[in-house]
Design a protein around this motif. Sequence first.
Motif, PDB file in Angstrom:
ATOM      1  N   UNK A  42      30.761  38.578 -29.568  1.00  0.00           N
ATOM      2  CA  UNK A  42      29.835  39.577 -29.035  1.00  0.00           C
ATOM      3  C   UNK A  42      28.512  39.549 -29.796  1.00  0.00           C
ATOM      4  N   UNK A  43      28.590  39.555 -31.132  1.00  0.00           N
ATOM      5  CA  UNK A  43      27.357  39.677 -31.904  1.00  0.00           C
ATOM      6  C   UNK A  43      26.539  38.386 -31.868  1.00  0.00           C
ATOM      7  N   UNK A  44      27.237  37.252 -31.787  1.00  0.00           N
ATOM      8  CA  UNK A  44      26.514  35.991 -31.652  1.00  0.00           C
ATOM      9  C   UNK A  44      25.801  35.951 -30.302  1.00  0.00           C
ATOM     10  N   UNK A  46      24.814  38.482 -28.645  1.00  0.00           N
ATOM     11  CA  UNK A  46      23.711  39.447 -28.731  1.00  0.00           C
ATOM     12  C   UNK A  46      22.482  38.795 -29.369  1.00  0.00           C
ATOM     13  N   UNK A  47      22.710  38.037 -30.449  1.00  0.00           N
ATOM     14  CA  UNK A  47      21.594  37.394 -31.139  1.00  0.00           C
ATOM     15  C   UNK A  47      20.876  36.411 -30.218  1.00  0.00           C
TER      16      UNK A  47
END
Lengths: 142, 336
Positions: A42-44, A46-47
């Motif tokens: 998810x956070x990758x 997002x980036x």
Amino acid sequence: MKKEEVPQQGEWTAGCREINYAVDEKGRYSLELSSGWEAKNITLGQAWEQIEEQLHQVLVEVRAGRKSPLAYHMIKNQMDPALLAQYTGLAQWRVRRHLKASVFARLSSEILNRYAALFRIDVATLCRVPEQPDLALTPPES
Amino acid sequence: MVIDFPHRQFAHCESGVTANLLTHHGYPCSEALVFGIGSGLFFGYVPFIKLNFLPLTTFRVAPGGIFKKATRRLGVTIRQQRFRSPVEAEQRVDELLAAGIPVGAQTGVFWLPYFPPAYRFHFNGHNLVVMGKQENDYLISDPIFETVVSCPVPDLRRARFARGALAPKGRIYWIEDMPQEIDLRTAVSAGIAEVCRVMLKTPVPVAGVRGIRFLARRLPQWPDKLGEKKALLQLGHIVRMQEEIGTGGGGFRFIYAAFLQEAAAVLDDERLLDLSQRCTAIGDQWREFALIAARACKGRAGVRDSVVQLAQFLVRCADDEEQLFVDLQAVVREHR
């Protein structure tokens, strides 16, 4: 984390697996392979979405003739004028000027070559922008 | 030329590189042991230092620290070198390889072609071992990859001279001499004592347990101060710093728990096994924090509710870590 809880949720890892430390039923540690984890995915994602959004914005400005294609390639390579200046050996104020379409259009081939070599593209590619952001990431396997 | 190097995959680059180098030089050891002796565990929230334009949050000590401290405490003689000229930097590596010495190198991930594209950010603290050269490729033992990888010579040159924060300037390091005898007990207790000191008694409010509490106080303010979008970006960034490939904040707690298990055997002290279990539980909490934070980033929950909940989580992590290191400190004092 228990051995059986080691996540196998590969998405961005292009087949690479990494080591997770997990405990067995006796509480002893062992090294287990993991193909990925939801929180990281998810956070990758997002980036990269953030970078893609910036690319969309800069494309609008390039097409409107305000910003130069260099602004697009800079963001695509996750750089800012400070980092770009360090890599090319140019002063930061010059790099900032080169982000303007009008200044960029008059650049010498020597300077253009320096930017192109850094991004590992040819000068022709440096001087144009694609229709859509062209980030070459591993597409998520859904 | 290719050195017969014992590549093993580990969770974290620097402790993995150090463990593999020590093993090559005749001292077989685990990543966890190196991580513990090198006092690798840490927490820091430093909002005025930016990485990829976002505030620095770290779960480990600064790059280079683990190798330096672990080797010093084991009595190993090391050499280190930085370069101004990439040509010289490359020649030196080739000389060392020719002499049969595997070389540790600090690199920038962005330029390493064997990384999955989605992981290639400008992060300059990545460690690997150059173990051979075949025509136009270097053979590399990168401890976060399953097998030995190869990297074209120009790419490694770029990676070694990456610019920006933590620029490696071609830094290489290698083991020159191994000691006759290793005093493992002293090394282990020294490593533990330092981590306790750093986590509990830091003079700056951004590091150690105080750093976790600092972040816990700041986090709920983000949506109002920065707007929801930026707040979520910063939150996602923390999770990435925590769980990026080859690192891991929860991961570091687990590595440390594994180290405490080994330390229990080295120091012959059962109490360290209990402490290891508690450290595992803390690691689990950090992972839960990461998962909740990530889901908030995906927009599954309201931002404002999430940050309050996450701040409470952090306070709990801080409390538990404080108690863990207080107890650990008491145990290790008896061994010093």
